[in-house]
Design an enzyme around this catalytic site. Sequence first.
Site, mmCIF file in Angstrom:
data_model
loop_
_atom_site.group_PDB
_atom_site.id
_atom_site.type_symbol
_atom_site.label_atom_id
_atom_site.label_comp_id
_atom_site.label_asym_id
_atom_site.label_seq_id
_atom_site.Cartn_x
_atom_site.Cartn_y
_atom_site.Cartn_z
ATOM 1 N N THR A 194 67.969 53.069 -85.957
ATOM 2 C CA THR A 194 69.151 53.825 -86.385
ATOM 3 C C THR A 194 70.110 54.010 -85.206
ATOM 4 O O THR A 194 69.664 54.065 -84.058
ATOM 5 C CB THR A 194 68.681 55.202 -86.908
ATOM 6 O OG1 THR A 194 67.999 54.997 -88.134
ATOM 7 C CG2 THR A 194 69.822 56.176 -87.110
ATOM 8 N N ARG A 222 65.229 55.970 -101.668
ATOM 9 C CA ARG A 222 64.737 56.875 -100.607
ATOM 10 C C ARG A 222 65.860 57.155 -99.595
ATOM 11 O O ARG A 222 66.552 56.267 -99.153
ATOM 12 C CB ARG A 222 63.550 56.242 -99.902
ATOM 13 C CG ARG A 222 63.000 57.048 -98.713
ATOM 14 C CD ARG A 222 63.619 56.621 -97.397
ATOM 15 N NE ARG A 222 63.005 57.269 -96.249
ATOM 16 C CZ ARG A 222 63.501 57.222 -95.012
ATOM 17 N NH1 ARG A 222 64.616 56.570 -94.766
ATOM 18 N NH2 ARG A 222 62.886 57.821 -94.027
ATOM 19 N N GLY A 224 66.647 59.091 -95.894
ATOM 20 C CA GLY A 224 65.987 59.676 -94.721
ATOM 21 C C GLY A 224 66.800 60.828 -94.161
ATOM 22 O O GLY A 224 67.672 61.385 -94.818
ATOM 23 N N ASP A 225 66.501 61.155 -92.916
ATOM 24 C CA ASP A 225 67.181 62.271 -92.257
ATOM 25 C C ASP A 225 68.615 61.947 -91.839
ATOM 26 O O ASP A 225 69.470 62.831 -91.768
ATOM 27 C CB ASP A 225 66.415 62.651 -90.982
ATOM 28 C CG ASP A 225 66.379 61.475 -90.005
ATOM 29 O OD1 ASP A 225 65.970 60.372 -90.423
ATOM 30 O OD2 ASP A 225 66.785 61.646 -88.841
ATOM 31 N N THR A 245 67.096 59.935 -84.299
ATOM 32 C CA THR A 245 66.543 58.697 -84.836
ATOM 33 C C THR A 245 65.027 58.842 -84.828
ATOM 34 O O THR A 245 64.477 59.626 -84.060
ATOM 35 C CB THR A 245 66.979 57.464 -84.014
ATOM 36 O OG1 THR A 245 66.334 56.308 -84.544
ATOM 37 C CG2 THR A 245 66.636 57.603 -82.542
ATOM 38 N N GLY A 246 64.379 58.102 -85.698
ATOM 39 C CA GLY A 246 62.923 58.192 -85.772
ATOM 40 C C GLY A 246 62.480 58.261 -87.209
ATOM 41 O O GLY A 246 63.266 58.061 -88.134
ATOM 42 N N GLY A 248 62.067 59.490 -90.503
ATOM 43 C CA GLY A 248 62.992 60.452 -91.099
ATOM 44 C C GLY A 248 62.385 61.644 -91.807
ATOM 45 O O GLY A 248 62.927 62.748 -91.738
HETATM 46 N N1 ASP Z 1 65.636 58.142 -89.255
HETATM 47 C C1 ASP Z 1 65.805 56.938 -90.040
HETATM 48 C C2 ASP Z 1 65.288 57.161 -91.418
HETATM 49 O O1 ASP Z 1 64.217 57.714 -91.552
HETATM 50 C C3 ASP Z 1 65.156 55.761 -89.445
HETATM 51 C C4 ASP Z 1 65.475 55.507 -88.013
HETATM 52 O O2 ASP Z 1 65.823 56.398 -87.268
HETATM 53 O O3 ASP Z 1 65.398 54.351 -87.602
HETATM 54 O O4 ASP Z 1 65.907 56.729 -92.349
#
Ligand code: ASP
Length: 327
Positions: A194, A222, A224-225, A245-246, A248
């Site tokens: 992300t 779906r 995410g965050d 990022t991470g 989510g």
């Molecule tokens: N945070 C993002 C999600 O869960 C994924 C990512 O950070 O790469 O959609």
Amino acid sequence: MGGPWLDENLHSARLILQGEPLLPIDPVLVVHGGAWAIPDDMVEAHLNGVRNAAAAGWQVLSRGGAALDAVEEAVVVMEDDETFDAGRGSFLNREGKVQLDALIMEGATLRAGGVGCVEHLRNPVRAARKILSESPHVYFVAEGAERFAAERGIPLCKNEDLIIPREVERLREFQAHASDEKPDLFAATLSHDTVGAVALDARGDIAAATSTGGTLNKAPGRLGDSSLIGCGCYADNKTAAASTTGWGEPIMKLVLAKWAADRVASGSLPEWVAAEAINYLQARVNGHGGMILLDPRGRLGIAHNTPRMAWALKTIREESSGISRQE
Ligand code: ASP
């Protein structure tokens, strides 16, 4: 006459023109391009990507432009770069489609624009910006978001235009091993690429933006965050601007970007708060990821608990980038 130069004697270096500060406040830009076990052979591409993004955002800020425009331009560069999980080149969902989410937020007004599950936009952050600027609503999903964007002149693309062979192969590989034991969340196949940016402009306003293709093999629909206010992105001039990022789902449960911004408001340094937020993410819900955090005084934090996180930073005095916070 003379052009702008850096007055090294000032504690806070400023662009000076004929004795007058060109910009009333020293701008700051921080970007990230994902936090995970970025393999060695992908490090250069990540560094180039975040540096290019920082340069694009800085172009806006150094001319006295708004933080909001700077984070938008920085994120667009990374959406256009196939290295990252944003725009073209994003991860595929379990049906082999790209579904994108993005949010942009302005700290001065708390205006925000978000899109979720869009499949026909090359630059979802542009659509998010249109929502922020031109809609009484804050968040649009799927076809409604695309229709809103198209009505305001943003061209739609085919979903196939967003798909690249690397991601078709990555999904095939993942699905072939889907029945294996518990996946290693730090494995290279489970990347978190992300992208995001936070900025402080010469007027003292901050802004943040985050854009993502989400997680590999996600269920259709779906979210995410990344595009949720206060989770993957937040900006308030009275607190701070943050982009995460991470993985989510854990980040969402903690409303982590807002959590961090609130701690900055109660007096903690962004550097400490970013680290604390990532510790909290791990300790409370076993999450992993990274965060960039910036307050209206230009103090910043970059933290991650993943092996690597691509980031770049630009101020009048400093230009740096790295693949780990320790660098
Ligand atoms: N945070 C993002 C999600 O869960 C994924 C990512 O950070 O790469 O959609």
